[in-house]
Write a protein that holds these residues in place. Structure first.
Motif, PDB file in Angstrom:
ATOM      1  N   VAL A  59       0.829  -1.209   0.000  1.00  0.00           N
ATOM      2  CA  VAL A  59       0.000   0.000   0.000  1.00  0.00           C
ATOM      3  C   VAL A  59       0.865   1.262   0.000  1.00  0.00           C
ATOM      4  O   VAL A  59       0.619   2.200  -0.764  1.00  0.00           O
ATOM      5  N   ILE A  60       1.873   1.294   0.881  1.00  0.00           N
ATOM      6  CA  ILE A  60       2.747   2.465   0.995  1.00  0.00           C
ATOM      7  C   ILE A  60       3.992   2.235   0.133  1.00  0.00           C
ATOM      8  O   ILE A  60       4.756   1.297   0.388  1.00  0.00           O
ATOM      9  N   PRO A  61       4.202   3.063  -0.892  1.00  0.00           N
ATOM     10  CA  PRO A  61       5.375   2.872  -1.767  1.00  0.00           C
ATOM     11  C   PRO A  61       6.684   3.012  -0.992  1.00  0.00           C
ATOM     12  O   PRO A  61       6.824   3.888  -0.143  1.00  0.00           O
ATOM     13  N   TYR A  62       7.621   2.125  -1.287  1.00  0.00           N
ATOM     14  CA  TYR A  62       8.963   2.162  -0.710  1.00  0.00           C
ATOM     15  C   TYR A  62       8.956   2.120   0.826  1.00  0.00           C
ATOM     16  O   TYR A  62       9.836   2.695   1.472  1.00  0.00           O
ATOM     17  N   LEU A  63       7.973   1.449   1.408  1.00  0.00           N
ATOM     18  CA  LEU A  63       7.901   1.361   2.868  1.00  0.00           C
ATOM     19  C   LEU A  63       9.153   0.699   3.442  1.00  0.00           C
ATOM     20  O   LEU A  63       9.672   1.119   4.474  1.00  0.00           O
ATOM     21  N   ASP A  64       9.654  -0.318   2.749  1.00  0.00           N
ATOM     22  CA  ASP A  64      10.862  -1.008   3.211  1.00  0.00           C
ATOM     23  C   ASP A  64      12.051  -0.048   3.266  1.00  0.00           C
ATOM     24  O   ASP A  64      12.857  -0.093   4.209  1.00  0.00           O
ATOM     25  N   LYS A  65      12.169   0.814   2.274  1.00  0.00           N
ATOM     26  CA  LYS A  65      13.287   1.767   2.236  1.00  0.00           C
ATOM     27  C   LYS A  65      13.135   2.819   3.338  1.00  0.00           C
ATOM     28  O   LYS A  65      14.125   3.243   3.950  1.00  0.00           O
ATOM     29  N   ILE A  66      11.904   3.221   3.605  1.00  0.00           N
ATOM     30  CA  ILE A  66      11.641   4.171   4.693  1.00  0.00           C
ATOM     31  C   ILE A  66      12.058   3.553   6.029  1.00  0.00           C
ATOM     32  O   ILE A  66      12.655   4.224   6.881  1.00  0.00           O
ATOM     33  N   GLU A  67      11.764   2.266   6.205  1.00  0.00           N
ATOM     34  CA  GLU A  67      12.151   1.561   7.429  1.00  0.00           C
ATOM     35  C   GLU A  67      13.671   1.543   7.599  1.00  0.00           C
ATOM     36  O   GLU A  67      14.175   1.777   8.698  1.00  0.00           O
ATOM     37  N   HIS A  68      14.379   1.278   6.517  1.00  0.00           N
ATOM     38  CA  HIS A  68      15.843   1.234   6.606  1.00  0.00           C
ATOM     39  C   HIS A  68      16.422   2.623   6.869  1.00  0.00           C
ATOM     40  O   HIS A  68      17.413   2.755   7.609  1.00  0.00           O
ATOM     41  N   LEU A  69      15.815   3.641   6.282  1.00  0.00           N
ATOM     42  CA  LEU A  69      16.241   5.020   6.547  1.00  0.00           C
ATOM     43  C   LEU A  69      16.062   5.353   8.029  1.00  0.00           C
ATOM     44  O   LEU A  69      16.953   5.906   8.679  1.00  0.00           O
ATOM     45  N   PHE A  70      14.914   4.976   8.557  1.00  0.00           N
ATOM     46  CA  PHE A  70      14.584   5.234   9.950  1.00  0.00           C
ATOM     47  C   PHE A  70      15.482   4.429  10.887  1.00  0.00           C
ATOM     48  O   PHE A  70      15.857   4.893  11.966  1.00  0.00           O
ATOM     49  N   SER A  71      15.838   3.217  10.474  1.00  0.00           N
ATOM     50  CA  SER A  71      16.704   2.380  11.306  1.00  0.00           C
ATOM     51  C   SER A  71      18.083   3.026  11.470  1.00  0.00           C
ATOM     52  O   SER A  71      18.723   2.884  12.519  1.00  0.00           O
ATOM     53  N   GLY A  72      18.543   3.730  10.429  1.00  0.00           N
ATOM     54  CA  GLY A  72      19.815   4.439  10.539  1.00  0.00           C
ATOM     55  C   GLY A  72      19.781   5.493  11.631  1.00  0.00           C
ATOM     56  O   GLY A  72      20.766   5.696  12.349  1.00  0.00           O
ATOM     57  N   VAL A  73      18.639   6.168  11.769  1.00  0.00           N
ATOM     58  CA  VAL A  73      18.459   7.172  12.822  1.00  0.00           C
ATOM     59  C   VAL A  73      18.513   6.509  14.197  1.00  0.00           C
ATOM     60  O   VAL A  73      19.242   6.940  15.099  1.00  0.00           O
ATOM     61  N   ILE A  74      17.732   5.430  14.353  1.00  0.00           N
ATOM     62  CA  ILE A  74      17.662   4.737  15.643  1.00  0.00           C
ATOM     63  C   ILE A  74      19.025   4.188  16.051  1.00  0.00           C
ATOM     64  O   ILE A  74      19.457   4.344  17.196  1.00  0.00           O
ATOM     65  N   LEU A  75      19.714   3.556  15.113  1.00  0.00           N
ATOM     66  CA  LEU A  75      21.015   2.955  15.429  1.00  0.00           C
ATOM     67  C   LEU A  75      22.049   4.010  15.799  1.00  0.00           C
ATOM     68  O   LEU A  75      22.941   3.761  16.618  1.00  0.00           O
ATOM     69  N   CYS A  76      21.918   5.197  15.217  1.00  0.00           N
ATOM     70  CA  CYS A  76      22.829   6.292  15.575  1.00  0.00           C
ATOM     71  C   CYS A  76      22.610   6.684  17.041  1.00  0.00           C
ATOM     72  O   CYS A  76      23.573   6.879  17.793  1.00  0.00           O
ATOM     73  N   PHE A  77      21.369   6.785  17.449  1.00  0.00           N
ATOM     74  CA  PHE A  77      21.065   7.116  18.840  1.00  0.00           C
ATOM     75  C   PHE A  77      21.482   5.984  19.786  1.00  0.00           C
ATOM     76  O   PHE A  77      21.912   6.238  20.915  1.00  0.00           O
ATOM     77  N   ILE A  78      21.355   4.749  19.330  1.00  0.00           N
ATOM     78  CA  ILE A  78      21.819   3.622  20.146  1.00  0.00           C
ATOM     79  C   ILE A  78      23.341   3.689  20.309  1.00  0.00           C
ATOM     80  O   ILE A  78      23.878   3.420  21.391  1.00  0.00           O
ATOM     81  N   GLY A  79      24.043   4.067  19.241  1.00  0.00           N
ATOM     82  CA  GLY A  79      25.486   4.272  19.337  1.00  0.00           C
ATOM     83  C   GLY A  79      25.827   5.338  20.365  1.00  0.00           C
ATOM     84  O   GLY A  79      26.774   5.184  21.145  1.00  0.00           O
ATOM     85  N   LEU A  80      25.036   6.424  20.387  1.00  0.00           N
ATOM     86  CA  LEU A  80      25.233   7.478  21.379  1.00  0.00           C
ATOM     87  C   LEU A  80      25.003   6.952  22.786  1.00  0.00           C
ATOM     88  O   LEU A  80      25.748   7.268  23.721  1.00  0.00           O
ATOM     89  N   LEU A  81      23.973   6.133  22.936  1.00  0.00           N
ATOM     90  CA  LEU A  81      23.661   5.539  24.241  1.00  0.00           C
ATOM     91  C   LEU A  81      24.804   4.654  24.726  1.00  0.00           C
ATOM     92  O   LEU A  81      25.204   4.711  25.892  1.00  0.00           O
ATOM     93  N   ILE A  82      25.354   3.850  23.819  1.00  0.00           N
ATOM     94  CA  ILE A  82      26.477   2.968  24.168  1.00  0.00           C
ATOM     95  C   ILE A  82      27.690   3.799  24.582  1.00  0.00           C
ATOM     96  O   ILE A  82      28.334   3.519  25.597  1.00  0.00           O
ATOM     97  N   TYR A  83      27.978   4.843  23.808  1.00  0.00           N
ATOM     98  CA  TYR A  83      29.124   5.703  24.120  1.00  0.00           C
ATOM     99  C   TYR A  83      28.931   6.391  25.466  1.00  0.00           C
ATOM    100  O   TYR A  83      29.854   6.475  26.282  1.00  0.00           O
ATOM    101  N   SER A  84      27.707   6.881  25.691  1.00  0.00           N
ATOM    102  CA  SER A  84      27.402   7.575  26.940  1.00  0.00           C
ATOM    103  C   SER A  84      27.582   6.644  28.129  1.00  0.00           C
ATOM    104  O   SER A  84      28.197   7.006  29.131  1.00  0.00           O
ATOM    105  N   LYS A  85      27.067   5.434  28.009  1.00  0.00           N
ATOM    106  CA  LYS A  85      27.156   4.466  29.108  1.00  0.00           C
ATOM    107  C   LYS A  85      28.603   4.056  29.357  1.00  0.00           C
ATOM    108  O   LYS A  85      29.042   3.967  30.502  1.00  0.00           O
ATOM    109  N   ALA A  86      29.354   3.828  28.288  1.00  0.00           N
ATOM    110  CA  ALA A  86      30.757   3.430  28.432  1.00  0.00           C
ATOM    111  C   ALA A  86      31.576   4.555  29.063  1.00  0.00           C
ATOM    112  O   ALA A  86      32.448   4.315  29.905  1.00  0.00           O
ATOM    113  N   SER A  87      31.307   5.789  28.683  1.00  0.00           N
ATOM    114  CA  SER A  87      32.061   6.936  29.208  1.00  0.00           C
ATOM    115  C   SER A  87      31.775   7.167  30.686  1.00  0.00           C
ATOM    116  O   SER A  87      32.664   7.511  31.455  1.00  0.00           O
ATOM    117  N   ASN A  88      30.529   6.966  31.088  1.00  0.00           N
ATOM    118  CA  ASN A  88      30.149   7.201  32.480  1.00  0.00           C
ATOM    119  C   ASN A  88      30.751   6.188  33.433  1.00  0.00           C
ATOM    120  O   ASN A  88      30.825   6.418  34.632  1.00  0.00           O
TER     121      ASN A  88
END
Length: 199
Positions: free
Chosen positions: A86-115
């Motif tokens: 139904v939604i064109p390129y929904l799979d590609k939108i998901e992968h684009l969004f996953s890049g955002v989430i994983l970047c924030f998860i990387g920040l979370l990992i760095y923050s936790k390791a630094s603390n």
């Protein structure tokens, strides 16, 4: 922030209710695959809670919202309700969004390791941004390895048997990661908030 987190709690609760409703509906319809998908949604939500509790990690409010929204789009809209057609390129939108989430998860990992490094120098915003970017891009590649493996081992068709699909997914994830890294770099330059405390 507590108010925003309450909205996340409400969002998560609504997904539990929707998952139960889907399970009952597809039970009546006799659709076992959709019933399993509803159970899987609940399992994923619980798994995230267990990981957060086990690692004693506090999720950024924005990260938690992004994760919940991602689960809603991928597991409810795309799989449970069949919106891939139904939604064109929904799979590609998901992968684009996953890049955002994983970047924030990387920040979370760095923050936790630094603390956890007592007596160490204050966390470097520049290192954090680069780590977030590379972590997100690397995970995009790992996901495609997973899809490749499951397609060949279990006869699935996640990658549509196409190198173009695989590379486009990685590119979309990378674009999401780059945009998020640029946002984090601007936050770091602004210095209005410490990078590791970005909400």
């Amino acid at each position: 922030m507590k108010g925003k987190d309450r909205w996340n709690d409400l969002f998560e609760f609504a997904m539990y209710v929707l998952a139960v409703g889907c399970f009952v509906y597809f039970l009546v319809k006799g659709n076992g695959a959709k019933m399993f998908q509803a159970v899987l949604i609940v399992a994923v939500l619980q798994l995230i809670r267990l990981i957060v509790k086990w690692t004693k990690t506090t999720m950024f409010t924005s990260l938690r919202f992004c994760v919940l929204l991602f689960i809603f789009v991928t597991m409810f809209l795309a799989n449970e309700f069949g919106y891939y057609g139904v939604i064109p390129y929904l799979d590609k939108i998901e992968h684009l969004f996953s890049g955002v989430i994983l970047c924030f998860i990387g920040l979370l990992i760095y923050s936790k390791a630094s603390n956890h490094q007592e007596g160490a120098e204050p966390p470097s915003p520049h290192v954090a941004v680069w780590l977030c970017l590379f972590f997100s891009i690397a995970m995009a590649g790992v996901w495609e390895i997973y899809e490749f493996a499951t397609d060949h081992l279990f006869g699935l068709d996640s990658q549509n048997g196409s190198l173009l699909d695989t590379m486009t997914d990685i590119i979309c994830g990378t674009i999401g990661a780059i945009l998020t890294a640029c946002y984090l770099a601007l936050k770091a330059r602004n210095r209005s908030l410490p990078l590791v405390d970005i909400k």
